[in-house]
Scaffold this motif. Structure first.
Motif, PDB file in Angstrom:
ATOM      1  N   SER A 261       0.861  -1.180   0.000  1.00 43.32           N
ATOM      2  CA  SER A 261       0.000   0.000   0.000  1.00 43.32           C
ATOM      3  C   SER A 261       0.897   1.228   0.000  1.00 43.32           C
ATOM      4  O   SER A 261       2.085   1.141   0.310  1.00 43.32           O
ATOM      5  N   SER A 262       0.354   2.351  -0.363  1.00 41.64           N
ATOM      6  CA  SER A 262       1.165   3.560  -0.468  1.00 41.64           C
ATOM      7  C   SER A 262       1.410   4.159   0.905  1.00 41.64           C
ATOM      8  O   SER A 262       0.681   3.894   1.863  1.00 41.64           O
ATOM      9  N   LYS A 263       2.461   4.967   0.990  1.00 42.41           N
ATOM     10  CA  LYS A 263       2.779   5.694   2.217  1.00 42.41           C
ATOM     11  C   LYS A 263       3.353   7.040   1.797  1.00 42.41           C
ATOM     12  O   LYS A 263       3.780   7.204   0.643  1.00 42.41           O
ATOM     13  N   PRO A 264       3.390   7.998   2.691  1.00 40.77           N
ATOM     14  CA  PRO A 264       3.970   9.297   2.328  1.00 40.77           C
ATOM     15  C   PRO A 264       5.452   9.141   1.972  1.00 40.77           C
ATOM     16  O   PRO A 264       6.180   8.403   2.639  1.00 40.77           O
TER      17      PRO A 264
ATOM     18  N   LEU B  77       7.669  11.586   2.012  1.00 39.69           N
ATOM     19  CA  LEU B  77       8.478  12.460   2.855  1.00 39.69           C
ATOM     20  C   LEU B  77       7.937  12.515   4.279  1.00 39.69           C
ATOM     21  O   LEU B  77       6.727  12.514   4.483  1.00 39.69           O
ATOM     22  N   SER B  78       8.848  12.627   5.229  1.00 40.73           N
ATOM     23  CA  SER B  78       8.454  12.871   6.611  1.00 40.73           C
ATOM     24  C   SER B  78       8.015  14.332   6.715  1.00 40.73           C
ATOM     25  O   SER B  78       8.209  15.126   5.785  1.00 40.73           O
ATOM     26  N   ASP B  79       7.470  14.711   7.846  1.00 44.42           N
ATOM     27  CA  ASP B  79       7.052  16.116   8.023  1.00 44.42           C
ATOM     28  C   ASP B  79       8.251  17.056   7.882  1.00 44.42           C
ATOM     29  O   ASP B  79       8.148  18.115   7.262  1.00 44.42           O
ATOM     30  N   TRP B  80       9.384  16.692   8.474  1.00 49.31           N
ATOM     31  CA  TRP B  80      10.582  17.529   8.388  1.00 49.31           C
ATOM     32  C   TRP B  80      11.067  17.621   6.945  1.00 49.31           C
ATOM     33  O   TRP B  80      11.434  18.700   6.469  1.00 49.31           O
ATOM     34  N   GLU B  81      11.062  16.512   6.221  1.00 49.16           N
ATOM     35  CA  GLU B  81      11.487  16.532   4.827  1.00 49.16           C
ATOM     36  C   GLU B  81      10.546  17.376   3.975  1.00 49.16           C
ATOM     37  O   GLU B  81      10.997  18.162   3.129  1.00 49.16           O
ATOM     38  N   ARG B  82       9.247  17.255   4.205  1.00 48.72           N
ATOM     39  CA  ARG B  82       8.267  18.040   3.445  1.00 48.72           C
ATOM     40  C   ARG B  82       8.468  19.530   3.698  1.00 48.72           C
ATOM     41  O   ARG B  82       8.509  20.338   2.769  1.00 48.72           O
ATOM     42  N   LYS B  83       8.637  19.890   4.972  1.00 49.91           N
ATOM     43  CA  LYS B  83       8.847  21.302   5.332  1.00 49.91           C
ATOM     44  C   LYS B  83      10.150  21.818   4.715  1.00 49.91           C
ATOM     45  O   LYS B  83      10.199  22.922   4.167  1.00 49.91           O
TER      46      LYS B  83
ATOM     47  N   CYS C  15      15.135  17.214  -6.158  1.00 49.85           N
ATOM     48  CA  CYS C  15      14.592  15.861  -6.244  1.00 49.85           C
ATOM     49  C   CYS C  15      14.686  15.202  -4.868  1.00 49.85           C
ATOM     50  O   CYS C  15      15.784  15.076  -4.325  1.00 49.85           O
ATOM     51  N   PRO C  16      13.552  14.791  -4.309  1.00 52.25           N
ATOM     52  CA  PRO C  16      13.601  14.129  -3.003  1.00 52.25           C
ATOM     53  C   PRO C  16      13.794  12.620  -3.137  1.00 52.25           C
ATOM     54  O   PRO C  16      13.414  12.019  -4.145  1.00 52.25           O
ATOM     55  N   GLN C  17      14.395  12.040  -2.106  1.00 50.99           N
ATOM     56  CA  GLN C  17      14.535  10.585  -1.988  1.00 50.99           C
ATOM     57  C   GLN C  17      15.143   9.952  -3.240  1.00 50.99           C
ATOM     58  O   GLN C  17      14.521   9.139  -3.915  1.00 50.99           O
ATOM     59  N   VAL C  18      16.371  10.332  -3.529  1.00 46.37           N
ATOM     60  CA  VAL C  18      17.063   9.824  -4.708  1.00 46.37           C
ATOM     61  C   VAL C  18      18.019   8.712  -4.280  1.00 46.37           C
ATOM     62  O   VAL C  18      18.774   8.859  -3.323  1.00 46.37           O
ATOM     63  N   ARG C  19      17.969   7.615  -5.003  1.00 44.97           N
ATOM     64  CA  ARG C  19      18.863   6.490  -4.722  1.00 44.97           C
ATOM     65  C   ARG C  19      20.294   6.892  -5.083  1.00 44.97           C
ATOM     66  O   ARG C  19      20.552   7.428  -6.163  1.00 44.97           O
ATOM     67  N   VAL C  20      21.231   6.665  -4.170  1.00 44.44           N
ATOM     68  CA  VAL C  20      22.622   7.065  -4.376  1.00 44.44           C
ATOM     69  C   VAL C  20      23.177   6.476  -5.668  1.00 44.44           C
ATOM     70  O   VAL C  20      23.880   7.160  -6.424  1.00 44.44           O
TER      71      VAL C  20
END
Length: 198
Positions: free
Chosen positions: A39-42, A44-50, A66-71
């Motif tokens: 199932s889907s989930k957010p 970004l965390s609240d801190w990441e979103r802010k 770009c958020p959450q990029v694989r190294v």
């Protein structure tokens, strides 16, 4: 105890086992949303979103965050040996970074990691050392930011890049890339720039 009593105990135990198994199976399947394994989930965390919202106003409009990029997606592995390439890929493939800032030419000029309390754990420190080493070797600037109520992202980026990306004309020139690679970091900021030598 009579045969009837023993038979009754066996039946009661059998019923209890069936009820317990049914309950266990019911709980296992009910943990799946609509019976689906995923199932889907957010993202970004609240801190990441802010932080993403605040970062957007600290970079020019033609830059991308770009958020959450694989190294592994940031790197080219420079070896012809299949085993070396696979080994190098396996070291970084499972890790991602919080943000990658891209210039107008889509070059990764800066990686931002938000270092919360989990980065103090030994397993996480080992992960961070691997990421630091890989990005340093690739020449990609890494900025580690610790929690705070509010961050001055313009100052953090100025210190990390060695110039103000919002300054007219500088952010869109190729000189900006050279400034990034050679910029010293100034002291007294909320950022921590970690080199693989640290």
């Amino acid at each position: 105890m009579s045969e009837l009593g023993q038979g009754l105990i066996v039946v009661v135990i059998a019923i209890l086992v069936v009820v317990l198994l049914k309950d266990l199976l019911s709980n296992a399947t009910s943990s799946k949303k609509n019976g689906a394994l995923y199932s889907s989930k957010p993202l970004l965390s609240d801190w990441e979103r802010k932080s993403l919202e605040e970062l957007r106003v600290a970079v020019p409009n033609d830059w991308h965050i770009c958020p959450q990029v694989r190294v592994a997606d940031l790197l080219t592995i420079n070896t012809k040996s299949y085993s070396e390439r696979l080994s190098a890929l396996n070291r970084v493939a499972k890790y991602s970074v919080d943000f990658v800032i891209l210039d107008p030419h889509r070059n990764a000029i800066c990686v931002i990691e938000l270092d919360d309390y989990s980065h103090k754990e030994s397993k996480r420190r080992a992960r961070d050392a691997t990421v630091n080493r890989a990005l340093d070797e690739a020449g990609i600037r890494l900025v580690r930011v610790r929690p705070a109520k509010r961050h001055d992202w313009s100052k953090i980026l100025r210190d990390a890049l060695g110039y103000d990306p919002l300054q007219p004309n500088i952010a869109s020139t190729d000189l900006a890339l050279n400034a990034i690679r050679n910029a010293p970091l100034s002291a007294g900021t909320q950022l921590v720039y970690l080199h693989s030598k640290d």
